[in-house]
Design a protein around this motif. Structure first.
Motif, PDB file in Angstrom:
ATOM      1  N   GLU A   1      -3.783 -46.449 -24.594  1.00 35.45           N
ATOM      2  CA  GLU A   1      -4.296 -46.113 -23.263  1.00 35.45           C
ATOM      3  C   GLU A   1      -3.201 -45.485 -22.410  1.00 35.45           C
ATOM      4  N   GLY A   2      -2.011 -46.030 -22.480  1.00 33.48           N
ATOM      5  CA  GLY A   2      -0.899 -45.440 -21.747  1.00 33.48           C
ATOM      6  C   GLY A   2      -0.550 -44.053 -22.253  1.00 33.48           C
ATOM      7  N   LEU A   3      -0.718 -43.841 -23.558  1.00 29.57           N
ATOM      8  CA  LEU A   3      -0.443 -42.517 -24.130  1.00 29.57           C
ATOM      9  C   LEU A   3      -1.426 -41.493 -23.576  1.00 29.57           C
ATOM     10  N   HIS A   4      -2.710 -41.852 -23.488  1.00 31.26           N
ATOM     11  CA  HIS A   4      -3.702 -40.962 -22.889  1.00 31.26           C
ATOM     12  C   HIS A   4      -3.352 -40.660 -21.432  1.00 31.26           C
ATOM     13  N   LYS A   5      -2.994 -41.667 -20.696  1.00 27.72           N
ATOM     14  CA  LYS A   5      -2.670 -41.500 -19.272  1.00 27.72           C
ATOM     15  C   LYS A   5      -1.432 -40.624 -19.098  1.00 27.72           C
ATOM     16  N   PHE A   6      -0.423 -40.822 -19.966  1.00 30.73           N
ATOM     17  CA  PHE A   6       0.799 -40.032 -19.865  1.00 30.73           C
ATOM     18  C   PHE A   6       0.505 -38.559 -20.141  1.00 30.73           C
ATOM     19  N   ILE A   7      -0.332 -38.294 -21.129  1.00 29.54           N
ATOM     20  CA  ILE A   7      -0.694 -36.902 -21.435  1.00 29.54           C
ATOM     21  C   ILE A   7      -1.466 -36.290 -20.271  1.00 29.54           C
ATOM     22  N   SER A   8      -2.348 -37.093 -19.641  1.00 25.57           N
ATOM     23  CA  SER A   8      -3.089 -36.589 -18.480  1.00 25.57           C
ATOM     24  C   SER A   8      -2.145 -36.265 -17.328  1.00 25.57           C
ATOM     25  N   ASP A   9      -1.149 -37.122 -17.094  1.00 22.42           N
ATOM     26  CA  ASP A   9      -0.201 -36.884 -15.994  1.00 22.42           C
ATOM     27  C   ASP A   9       0.647 -35.640 -16.230  1.00 22.42           C
ATOM     28  N   ASN A  10       0.941 -35.335 -17.481  1.00 30.73           N
ATOM     29  CA  ASN A  10       1.836 -34.221 -17.811  1.00 30.73           C
ATOM     30  C   ASN A  10       1.090 -33.080 -18.489  1.00 30.73           C
ATOM     31  N   ARG A  11      -0.162 -32.900 -18.088  1.00 31.22           N
ATOM     32  CA  ARG A  11      -0.982 -31.882 -18.725  1.00 31.22           C
ATOM     33  C   ARG A  11      -0.446 -30.467 -18.488  1.00 31.22           C
ATOM     34  N   LYS A  12       0.432 -30.275 -17.490  1.00 33.10           N
ATOM     35  CA  LYS A  12       0.998 -28.945 -17.242  1.00 33.10           C
ATOM     36  C   LYS A  12       1.945 -28.528 -18.364  1.00 33.10           C
ATOM     37  N   ASN A  13       2.484 -29.484 -19.102  1.00 39.50           N
ATOM     38  CA  ASN A  13       3.468 -29.187 -20.138  1.00 39.50           C
ATOM     39  C   ASN A  13       2.962 -29.647 -21.509  1.00 39.50           C
ATOM     40  N   LEU A  14       1.738 -29.277 -21.825  1.00 33.99           N
ATOM     41  CA  LEU A  14       1.135 -29.743 -23.080  1.00 33.99           C
ATOM     42  C   LEU A  14       1.865 -29.190 -24.301  1.00 33.99           C
ATOM     43  N   ALA A  15       2.403 -27.982 -24.188  1.00 31.59           N
ATOM     44  CA  ALA A  15       3.105 -27.397 -25.337  1.00 31.59           C
ATOM     45  C   ALA A  15       4.327 -28.236 -25.708  1.00 31.59           C
ATOM     46  N   ALA A  16       5.101 -28.646 -24.689  1.00 27.66           N
ATOM     47  CA  ALA A  16       6.272 -29.487 -24.957  1.00 27.66           C
ATOM     48  C   ALA A  16       5.852 -30.854 -25.481  1.00 27.66           C
ATOM     49  N   LEU A  17       4.783 -31.405 -24.910  1.00 28.71           N
ATOM     50  CA  LEU A  17       4.299 -32.701 -25.383  1.00 28.71           C
ATOM     51  C   LEU A  17       3.878 -32.623 -26.847  1.00 28.71           C
ATOM     52  N   ARG A  18       3.190 -31.582 -27.188  1.00 28.83           N
ATOM     53  CA  ARG A  18       2.695 -31.428 -28.562  1.00 28.83           C
ATOM     54  C   ARG A  18       3.843 -31.361 -29.559  1.00 28.83           C
ATOM     55  N   GLU A  19       4.969 -30.792 -29.170  1.00 30.61           N
ATOM     56  CA  GLU A  19       6.121 -30.719 -30.066  1.00 30.61           C
ATOM     57  C   GLU A  19       6.811 -32.078 -30.223  1.00 30.61           C
ATOM     58  N   GLU A  20       6.782 -32.918 -29.185  1.00 33.17           N
ATOM     59  CA  GLU A  20       7.535 -34.162 -29.222  1.00 33.17           C
ATOM     60  C   GLU A  20       6.725 -35.355 -29.705  1.00 33.17           C
ATOM     61  N   ILE A  21       5.403 -35.291 -29.623  1.00 28.64           N
ATOM     62  CA  ILE A  21       4.589 -36.441 -30.023  1.00 28.64           C
ATOM     63  C   ILE A  21       4.783 -36.796 -31.501  1.00 28.64           C
ATOM     64  N   PRO A  22       4.824 -35.839 -32.463  1.00 26.07           N
ATOM     65  CA  PRO A  22       5.047 -36.246 -33.861  1.00 26.07           C
ATOM     66  C   PRO A  22       6.334 -37.037 -34.056  1.00 26.07           C
ATOM     67  N   THR A  23       7.399 -36.633 -33.377  1.00 28.91           N
ATOM     68  CA  THR A  23       8.652 -37.376 -33.501  1.00 28.91           C
ATOM     69  C   THR A  23       8.533 -38.753 -32.856  1.00 28.91           C
ATOM     70  N   ALA A  24       7.857 -38.825 -31.703  1.00 25.33           N
ATOM     71  CA  ALA A  24       7.690 -40.116 -31.031  1.00 25.33           C
ATOM     72  C   ALA A  24       6.855 -41.075 -31.868  1.00 25.33           C
ATOM     73  N   LEU A  25       5.899 -40.538 -32.648  1.00 26.36           N
ATOM     74  CA  LEU A  25       5.063 -41.414 -33.482  1.00 26.36           C
ATOM     75  C   LEU A  25       5.879 -42.157 -34.533  1.00 26.36           C
ATOM     76  N   LYS A  26       7.041 -41.625 -34.914  1.00 27.03           N
ATOM     77  CA  LYS A  26       7.887 -42.310 -35.889  1.00 27.03           C
ATOM     78  C   LYS A  26       8.367 -43.663 -35.372  1.00 27.03           C
ATOM     79  N   ALA A  27       8.422 -43.794 -34.028  1.00 27.61           N
ATOM     80  CA  ALA A  27       8.890 -45.053 -33.453  1.00 27.61           C
ATOM     81  C   ALA A  27       7.821 -46.129 -33.464  1.00 27.61           C
ATOM     82  N   ALA A  28       6.570 -45.770 -33.758  1.00 29.83           N
ATOM     83  CA  ALA A  28       5.472 -46.741 -33.750  1.00 29.83           C
ATOM     84  C   ALA A  28       5.524 -47.578 -35.024  1.00 29.83           C
ATOM     85  N   ALA A  29       5.169 -48.858 -34.878  1.00 34.61           N
ATOM     86  CA  ALA A  29       5.122 -49.740 -36.044  1.00 34.61           C
ATOM     87  C   ALA A  29       4.053 -49.297 -37.023  1.00 34.61           C
ATOM     88  N   ASP A  30       2.935 -48.775 -36.505  1.00 34.80           N
ATOM     89  CA  ASP A  30       1.837 -48.290 -37.336  1.00 34.80           C
ATOM     90  C   ASP A  30       1.250 -47.056 -36.671  1.00 34.80           C
TER      91      ASP A  30
END
Length: 537
Positions: free
Chosen positions: A181-210
């Protein structure tokens, strides 16, 4: 040459023939009973003139033949010179390429030595008895191993750089906390920079336990189950949430590409695949209620379903024929061709393209034909010309309003033709078809239609009646509103659906400021074929 000699011999024997003719003529004259008007002198002059003419023409032909032979020799010499020049240029180019390749290999070797060579190899190290050992000479490394090793080094360097350099470190925290839910909200707050978000989300997913479970959690509310009466095509919040879900599934898919079986199973476990399969089985019946024509090739529901199958690799559990029938519903999406390859639907493309053509969506058909190298089976030029022809001849139903049915149909035809012309021009430019289908005449037609529209609009504005002048006391003549006046009852402002994208999470309300942020149309993935009205929300 033999023909020339025989011709010259025949010309040379002309004199003897003339003498024989002279004898025959004299004998004829001795036996004549009547005096002839023709004198031998005249005949002799005539034949001598023919002889001179033939000799002159023969000489001219011989000179032309010599000139032709000379030109042939010169052309052969010129071709040889050009061939030699081309070969020398090719050799020089190959030599330059080899030098660049050697320089690149040398640079890669240097970088590898700096990054990975142990200290003992570079300068020697002391052994257990405090004696300096001589450095071991390097053996020559094969080029293939050098290039492969350098690619691994560069890949690791890029990955480490992505981990260290973060524009949005909050993404890592949200993934570590498995907070969908926080991930959805964060993407909504930073919707102006979706291109940068899209590049960093795959790397950030590595930090998730699952990571897979986190993405599956983010799909909650895709169909707005808590709001059963909602209009999905008009609710900007739901449209934004759906686009976010698709983007997150694509990010997980990009993270899992080119991984070995063990690493992939660590990211997408069997339990996650079973859960994804359960979600897909729940979504599939809902696709039957969708209007394939109304989706106009831009259905988020069908796209999300296909992306779910591709991301979690569960497409084998579903009928391929049924999946191929969904492709026309997403034919305008940028990811369609890649999705079809992921799902193993490449062999179904001829049938899909046939369906698109029958439904009048020739532009989508041309794009898919190029994507799957089917242009021989589906010639793009013929399809584009057919599309323009259909757009000019097929009027839509008359619109309600002040225009007569005939005028309304004419307006619709012009609008449809203008849209088709712009779509065809863009398709030609995208696929570099200008030589086979020039765009200048099409652009001229676009200008003519737009000019006619502008002239008609100005004429309509001039023809409108002027309002009455206000009275001296400042009170104008306002028309009375009767109880049966439909316009009066419809004066309150209607709800505008073209709002910037924002949606509220299940636990808290979050509406970003629409005044400070630029308008966002909710489309994470811009459509490459903008030939129809954009997908509104």
């Amino acid at each position: 040459m033999e023909d020339n000699l025989s011709t010259a011999t025949l010309i040379g024997s002309t004199a003897s023939k003339i003498q024989q003719l002279q004898k025959a003529f004299a004998e004829l004259e001795s036996h004549r009973a009547v005096t002839l008007n023709v004198k031998w002198k005249q005949l002799e002059e005539h034949f001598h003139g023919l002889q001179k003419s033939l000799k002159r023409r023969f000489t001219e032909l011989e000179e032309q033949e010599k000139d032709f032979d000379t030109k042939i020799v010169e052309s052969k010499e010129m071709l040889e010179k050009r061939k030699t020049a081309v070969m020398s240029k090719e050799q020089a180019s190959l030599q330059r390429l080899q030098e660049k390749r050697d320089a690149a290999v040398s640079a890669i070797l240097t970088a590898m030595q700096k990054c990975e060579m142990p200290l003992s190899v570079d300068s020697g190290v002391s052994n257990g008895q405090n004696q300096i050992e001589a450095p071991v000479p390097d053996e020559k490394i094969p080029d293939a191993l050098v290039i492969e090793g350098s690619m691994d080094v560069m890949k690791r360097s890029v990955e480490s750089m992505n981990v260290e350099v973060k524009s949005y470190p909050e993404l890592v925290n949200l993934c570590q906390e498995m907070n969908s839910e926080g991930l959805h909200k964060f993407i909504s707050d930073n919707r102006k920079n979706l291109a940068a978000l899209r590049e960093e989300i795959p790397t950030a997913l590595k930090a998730a336990a699952d990571p897979a479970s986190l993405i599956l959690d983010s799909l909650k509310g895709f169909y707005g189950t808590d709001m059963p009466n909602i209009d999905a095509k008009k609710d900007s919040n739901l449209l934004g949430l759906r686009r976010t879900c698709i983007m997150l599934m694509e990010c997980l898919c990009s993270l899992s590409i080119n991984l070995d079986a063990n690493t992939l199973s660590a990211i997408i476990s069997e339990n996650a695949k079973e859960r994804a399969k359960f979600i897909a089985e729940d979504w599939q019946p809902k696709l039957d209620d969708l209007d394939a024509d109304a989706s106009n090739g831009n259905s988020l529901e069908a796209h999300a379903f296909l992306q779910l199958l591709a991301t979690f690799g569960i497409n084998s559990h579903f009928d391929q024929e049924s999946l191929s029938k969904l492709i026309p519903m997403v034919s305008r999406r940028r990811q369609t061709a890649e999705l079809c390859r992921f799902l193993g639907l490449s062999d179904k493309m001829p049938g899909v393209i046939d369906v698109l053509i029958k439904n009048g969506r020739h532009i989508d058909a041309v794009n898919l034909a190029f994507a799957f190298e089917l242009t021989n089976q589906f010639p793009p030029i013929s399809l584009l010309k057919s599309y323009l022809y259909e757009a000019r001849k097929a009027p839509s139903a008359p619109k309600s309003g002040n225009l007569s049915p005939a005028a309304s149909r004419q307006v619709d035809v012009k609008e449809k033709e203008l849209t088709a012309l712009k779509a065809v021009i863009k398709c030609i430019e995208d696929h570099k078809l200008e030589e086979r289908f020039p765009v200048d005449p099409l652009q001229k037609q676009v200008l003519e239609i737009e000019k006619a529209k502008a002239d008609k609009k100005r004429a309509t504005e001039v023809a409108k009646p002027q309002s009455k002048r206000p009275r001296a006391n400042g009170v104008g003549h306002a028309p009375r509103a009767s109880a049966n006046d439909k316009n009066f009852h419809g004066r309150y402002p209607q709800y505008i659906y073209e709002r910037p994208y924002a949606y509220t999470g299940p636990t808290e309300h979050h509406v970003p400021s629409f005044l400070s942020a630029p308008t966002y149309n909710g489309n994470f993935f811009p459509n490459p074929y903008q030939y129809q009205t954009a997908y509104l929300h």
